[in-house]
Design an enzyme around this catalytic site. Structure first.
Site, PDB file in Angstrom:
ATOM      1  N   GLU A 152      20.318 -13.419 -27.507  1.00  0.00           N
ATOM      2  CA  GLU A 152      20.335 -13.745 -26.062  1.00  0.00           C
ATOM      3  C   GLU A 152      19.835 -15.090 -25.536  1.00  0.00           C
ATOM      4  OE1 GLU A 152      17.742 -10.857 -24.350  1.00  0.00           O
ATOM      5  OE2 GLU A 152      16.165 -11.136 -25.563  1.00  0.00           O
TER       6      GLU A 152
ATOM      7  N   ASP B 170      12.604 -15.051 -17.438  1.00  0.00           N
ATOM      8  CA  ASP B 170      13.707 -15.627 -17.839  1.00  0.00           C
ATOM      9  C   ASP B 170      13.960 -16.848 -16.824  1.00  0.00           C
ATOM     10  OD1 ASP B 170      14.488 -13.343 -19.237  1.00  0.00           O
ATOM     11  OD2 ASP B 170      15.216 -12.361 -17.644  1.00  0.00           O
TER      12      ASP B 170
END
Ligand SMILES: [Ca+2]
Ligand SMILES: [Ca+2]
Ligand SMILES: [Ca+2]
Length: 791
Positions: free
Chosen positions: A420, A223
């Protein structure tokens, strides 16, 4: 001192009693140190603690000492074998425990010229009755010592009241029919059984020299969120390494993210050499934000608040909310200024009762106003096309001036197939909201939207949008599985450095290289260039291992943290106390550790200039004798251009220098580590190079040893033969002294008391710095002194 073991173990699958075990081809992890529980494993005490396996009435053999040893001066010779199981045995009752995992190694050799050219041997555990388990094996060539290796876990319910280990050949029912094949004499030495403590050090080559992706290969990071500050990009990542628990076969259980409560940070100013800044303790009882339990999917921005620049690191507290901690610099120190989560179900407009409140993405507009995008999920269980394509699960909200509060109500972002990883950025007056699409909620997926698990984006004229389906512009990046085989979730950020836009993404590439293909959810950071069309839309990015070009060369004539790495194999990093010499006293400092013979690290495109380098210095902490650092150019097997012997007091940090000759221009620099096998050699904190100069500082250096009373002294003299004053640093194993402004023709002198009656011959180093033609020039000289005895 107790000898500890530290060795590579081959993965071994153990089959039933007395059956051939299948040995996997993969290299297992290096095991951390653990004591040997075998007594007299090297047979240096003759046959003490050893006897012939007597598990069956027919077993029988003769053990006798032999001086044909693999290690030390003795081994055991096995003769007159009656069965294949007839071999040397040791009782481990009370020493091994059910449910624990052990590593076994032993050396074995057979020499009967009438025996087959190769022969398999086993280490076998006998737990009483008919329960035999092969726990290690080797197929060895006749006349040579082979290495039996294996790891084994004693089953949880196994009785270990008569646990015994022995060495044997593969079982056959009628060995006497071919005794040369089944009952040959053999020798055994160096038997070791130690509890297996898996190491998390990654042994695989995870990033190929010359390639840019993954950015790092000694740890994971997911991420990735890029943040540029002072010409350097920092990447903040979910610390997947916290979930990495390789078992005896070197394969970890699956990453559940549940234990992740730190954020890992790397940085680079050239996009190829990455500095490891370690982990930020964000959540959990020892974290900065003790009210949170997890720290996933970080995002970073800085802003001047009350006249002071502050650094705001946002994080997801699993799916339930998002928080923020505040730093004094991009690498801390970190503070909790809020005391509670920033985004929760009670944040106005944030929750629709089914969405996740995670994946914060921060953006500050040119007017200083901050915004946070967040959210995801949103599967309402209806399996409807509407819920699948428009779950409306993500949000954008204004941040307060303090960046740790929100203003007003969160607005819905209706991004097609959203899931997301929301991220907001601005370019040429346009605002971009990028996100990962979902993997399907059961309804028909709209073909006009993005494919599943891809990074898609919207464009609008305001950070608040409105972000409607009409603002959807397409995809930036397909699922990583498209390019790397292993798919999984998708996460991105965008940054600009030196006028070029870049795209960060993650992929399970290191994970897949460790296991030879399979993945368990461990993600690694990647980079790609990001280019735009004339209308501001984004050209699709393709994932690859090549990555991006190094944007400038690395400057060597300074302190370079050793945790700056382009490519490496076999090392790990750890934080030590004290600040960083390169990044400042407040910045964390890491060292390279778990350095074994054959491990290496490297720096890409180091520019030594036309005059070249005269010396290389390593700040090291020796852990074993006989270690050395070899410096090579442009390849890890290239010729050695300098060797730094790491011979200094064990356990002490020290700077060691080797001279370099004729290293000019731009080269990749490889540091290859050598020393005795099986030893943890040393740790490295930093490197530095010294520039040679056609106008070096001209010194005449001499060293000598002498007696004053019963003490030996080492005297060092450095005469400044140059035309300008020089600052001279005299360094000996017994201390150092710096003399400032030594005038031309004058000398720096010091006699060092060794506080010993007797010393070996040695070398002193003298470093002189002067300003010549407006340029600071440093030159290094060595001089030898003789051994001395004053007793
Ligand atoms: Ca021995
Ligand atoms: Ca290692
Ligand atoms: Ca360091």
């Amino acid at each position: 001192m107790r000898k500890t073991t530290r060795r590579r173990v081959a993965a071994i699958a153990v089959a039933g009693a007395m059956l051939a075990a299948a040995v996997a081809a993969t290299t297992g992890p290096v095991q951390a140190a653990a004591p040997n529980i075998i007594v007299n494993g090297g047979f240096e005490d003759g046959l003490t603690s050893w006897f012939v396996n007597n598990g069956n009435a027919t077993d029988g053999a003769t053990l006798s000492p032999t001086t044909d040893a693999y290690g030390g001066s003795n081994a055991v010779l096995v003769t007159n074998r009656k069965t294949t199981g007839s071999g040397p045995m040791q009782d481990l009752s009370g020493k091994v425990q059910a449910g624990k995992t052990y590593a076994i190694t032993a050396r074995v050799k057979y020499e009967n010229p009438n025996s087959p050219a190769t022969k398999q041997f086993f280490a076998t555990m006998h737990y009483g009755g008919g329960t035999y388990t092969n726990v290690g094996t080797v197929t060895v060539a006749r006349g040579q010592w082979g290495l039996i290796q294996g790891t084994f876990t004693i089953p949880a319910g196994q009785s270990v009241s008569t646990a015994r280990l022995f060495i044997e050949t593969p079982w056959t029912s009628d060995p006497a029919s071919a005794p040369d094949t089944h009952l040959m004499d053999f020798k055994v030495d160096d038997v070791s059984v130690a509890e297996f403590v898996p190491s998390t050090t990654i042994e695989a080559l995870g990033k190929n020299p010359g390639e840019g992706n993954p950015l790092i290969s000694h740890k994971f990071g997911a991420d990735g969120n890029a943040f540029v500050h002072d010409g350097r990009v920092y990447i903040y990542m979910t610390n997947d390494t916290q979930e990495y628990k390789p078992g005896p076969t070197g394969v970890s259980s699956t990453n559940t993210y549940a234990s992740i409560n730190t954020i890992t940070v790397i940085s680079s100013d050239d996009l190829m050499n990455w500095v490891d800044h370690g982990e930020i303790p964000v959540a959990g009882s020892s974290g900065v934000a003790r009210y949170a339990s997890n720290s996933w999917a970080p995002a970073m921005e800085s802003k001047v608040v009350d006249g002071k620049e502050k650094f705001f690191l946002y994080f997801a507290n699993n799916g339930g909310g998002s928080g923020v901690i505040v730093g004094d610099s991009p690498v801390g120190p970190w503070h909790d200024e809020r005391g509670s989560l920033l985004i929760t179900g009670s944040t106005p407009g944030a929750s629709n009762g089914k969405n996740w409140l995670f994946d914060p993405g921060v953006f500050i507009d040119d007017d200083g106003q901050g915004y946070l995008v967040f959210g995801g999920g949103g599967d309402d269980g209806t399996r409807s096309a509407e819920n699948t394509n428009h779950p409306k699960s993500t949000r954008v909200i204004k941040l307060g001036d303090d960046m740790i509060s929100t203003e007003g109500s969160a607005e819905v972002i209706d991004a097609p197939l959203v899931f997301e990883a929301g991220h907001l950025f601005k370019r040429d007056g346009k605002y971009y909201y990028s996100y990962s699409s979902n993997f399907g909620f059961g309804g028909a997926i709209d073909p006009n939207g993005p494919p599943t698990g891809a990074i898609a984006y919207l464009m609008a004229d305001s950070p608040m949008g409105p972000w409607t389906p009409e603002t959807y512009k397409g995809i930036i990046f397909k699922n990583p599985g498209t390019y790397f085989g292993a798919g999984g979730n998708n996460h991105q950020s965008v940054f600009q450095l030196d006028g070029q836009y870049y795209f960060t993404y993650h992929a399970q590439t290191l994970n897949s290289r460790i296991t030879g293909g399979a993945t368990q959810g461990f993600r690694s950071p990647h980079l790609a260039k990001l280019d735009f069309n004339a209308d501001g839309t984004i050209k699709e990015v393709k994932g690859d291992y090549k990555g991006v070009e190094q944007i400038h060369n690395l400057a060597p004539y300074r302190v370079i943290e050793a945790e700056t790495i382009a490519w490496q194999q076999g090392i790990a990093t750890k934080k030590i106390d004290g600040g960083s010499e390169e990044f400042g006293a407040q910045a964390p400092n890491l060292v390279v550790h778990d350095i074994d013979n054959g491990d290496w690290t490297s720096l890409a495109k180091v520019d030594f200039g036309d005059d070249g380098a005269s010396a290389v210095t390593a700040k090291v902490r020796p852990l074993a004798t006989g270690g050395k650092i070899q410096v090579r150019l442009d390849g890890r097997t290239s010729p050695v251009v300098a060797t730094i012997p790491v011979d200094a007091p064990l356990g002490e940090w020290t700077k060691l220098t080797a001279q370099l000759d004729g290293v000019t221009g731009v080269h990749d620099v490889y540091f290859t580590y050598a020393g005795p096998d099986g030893a943890d050699l040393f740790e490295v904190d930093s490197w530095s190079f010294e520039a040679a100069s056609s106008q070096g500082v001209d010194l005449a250096v001499t060293a000598s040893s002498r007696c004053i009373g019963a003490s030996t002294y080492v005297a060092v003299t450095a005469v400044n033969n140059g035309e300008v004053p020089a600052t001279v640093e005299l360094t000996t194993p017994f201390g150092s002294k710096t003399v400032a402004d030594v005038a031309p023709g004058k000398q720096a002198y010091q006699s060092f008391n060794t506080r010993a009656g007797q010393i070996d011959a040695g070398t002193v180093t003298v470093k002189a710095t002067a300003t010549i033609d407006g340029k600071q020039v440093t030159s290094t000289y060595n001089a030898d002194y003789a051994a001395a005895s004053c007793r």
